[in-house]
Design a protein around this motif. Structure first.
Motif, PDB file in Angstrom:
ATOM      1  N   TYR A   1      56.563  31.100 -14.830  1.00 27.65           N
ATOM      2  CA  TYR A   1      57.737  31.465 -14.056  1.00 27.65           C
ATOM      3  C   TYR A   1      58.740  30.320 -14.069  1.00 27.65           C
ATOM      4  CZ  TYR A   1      55.182  35.354 -11.819  1.00 27.65           C
ATOM      5  OH  TYR A   1      54.491  36.510 -11.562  1.00 27.65           O
TER       6      TYR A   1
ATOM      7  N   GLN B   1      61.928  28.848 -11.472  1.00 27.71           N
ATOM      8  CA  GLN B   1      62.430  28.973 -10.107  1.00 27.71           C
ATOM      9  C   GLN B   1      63.460  27.905  -9.829  1.00 27.71           C
ATOM     10  OE1 GLN B   1      59.664  27.832  -6.980  1.00 27.71           O
ATOM     11  NE2 GLN B   1      60.523  29.337  -5.550  1.00 27.71           N
TER      12      GLN B   1
ATOM     13  N   THR C   1      61.323  33.901 -11.271  1.00 27.05           N
ATOM     14  CA  THR C   1      61.647  34.763 -12.396  1.00 27.05           C
ATOM     15  C   THR C   1      60.551  34.606 -13.445  1.00 27.05           C
ATOM     16  OG1 THR C   1      64.020  34.515 -12.016  1.00 27.05           O
ATOM     17  CG2 THR C   1      63.324  35.289 -14.192  1.00 27.05           C
TER      18      THR C   1
ATOM     19  N   THR D   1      56.669  42.067  -8.865  1.00 28.17           N
ATOM     20  CA  THR D   1      58.068  41.756  -8.582  1.00 28.17           C
ATOM     21  C   THR D   1      58.105  40.873  -7.346  1.00 28.17           C
ATOM     22  OG1 THR D   1      58.799  43.896  -9.449  1.00 28.17           O
ATOM     23  CG2 THR D   1      60.325  42.711  -8.019  1.00 28.17           C
TER      24      THR D   1
END
Lengths: 115, 110
Positions: free
Chosen positions: A35, A37, A44, B99
């Motif tokens: 991810y 961030q 994300t 998500t």
């Protein structure tokens, strides 16, 4: 749960260079996630890394820019290539808990600053 | 694309006050997680809720999953400075893509 370590914890790099971030897990896992961030903001997903196959990248992320290795079930690397200041961010790796729950366990993150 | 909107984005309160953080979506999730993240660390899992209408308590924290499994709330009673951090909800996982919510930054002032 899983214990995850990342190296380096932070780095300051010059534009145009590349940095490889390592992620080590204390147990064997099928999938590892990377991810990005921005401080104080949400995460994300960059890509999902399965052992023995190519990583699956999310929209907006490409293998040439963020190559990923997954040589075994406890280790993965993410390389940020040809860096620009826009790549300055926190990069986190994570693993998933036992299915069917969706719990994720995260490493401490790598704080990257590109000058 | 599944979106998880959190509100408020920022919250600054005095020690001892109560607060509620909301996590809303138009999508149905098989499960929902809440995480807390402190500066310089990765997010740490607080709780997972899986059943519509489920309520879980973790000391001063109360988590609720909406009946339709589209929303969740986190209520903190008598907030303490140690509660300061970024709170993230996350939906899905397992066979459903995860998500993450937009995040709520909480500051508890002594």
């Amino acid at each position: 749960s899983a214990v995850i370590s990342q190296k380096p914890s932070r780095d300051i790099c010059q534009r145009g260079t590349s940095l490889t971030i390592q992620c080590q897990v204390d147990s064997q896992v099928t999938m590892m996630f990377w991810y990005r961030q921005q401080p104080g903001q949400s995460l994300t997903l960059i890509a999902t890394a399965n052992q023995g196959s190519e990583a699956t990248y999310e929209s907006g992320f490409v293998i040439d820019k963020f190559p990923i290795s997954r040589p075994n079930l406890t280790f993965s690397t993410l390389t940020v290539s040809n860096m620009s200041p826009e790549d300055s961010s926190i990069y986190l790796c994570s693993v998933e808990g036992n299915l069917p729950s969706a719990e994720q366990y995260f490493g401490p993150g790598t704080r990257l600053t590109v000058t | 694309t599944q979106l998880l909107e959190q509100s408020p984005q920022f919250l600054s309160i005095q020690e001892g006050e109560n607060l509620t953080v909301y996590c809303n979506s138009s999508s149905v999730f098989s499960s929902l997680q809440w995480y807390r993240q402190e500066p310089g660390e990765g997010p740490v899992l607080l709780v997972t809720v899986v059943t519509g209408g489920e309520v879980k308590k973790l000391k001063r924290l109360t988590f609720q999953f909406g009946d339709a499994r589209k929303d969740s709330s986190l209520h903190i009673t008598a907030a303490q400075p140690g509660d300061t951090g970024l709170y993230l909800c996350a939906g899905g996982g397992g066979y459903q893509k995860v998500t993450f919510g937009t995040g709520t930054k909480l500051q508890v002032i002594p």
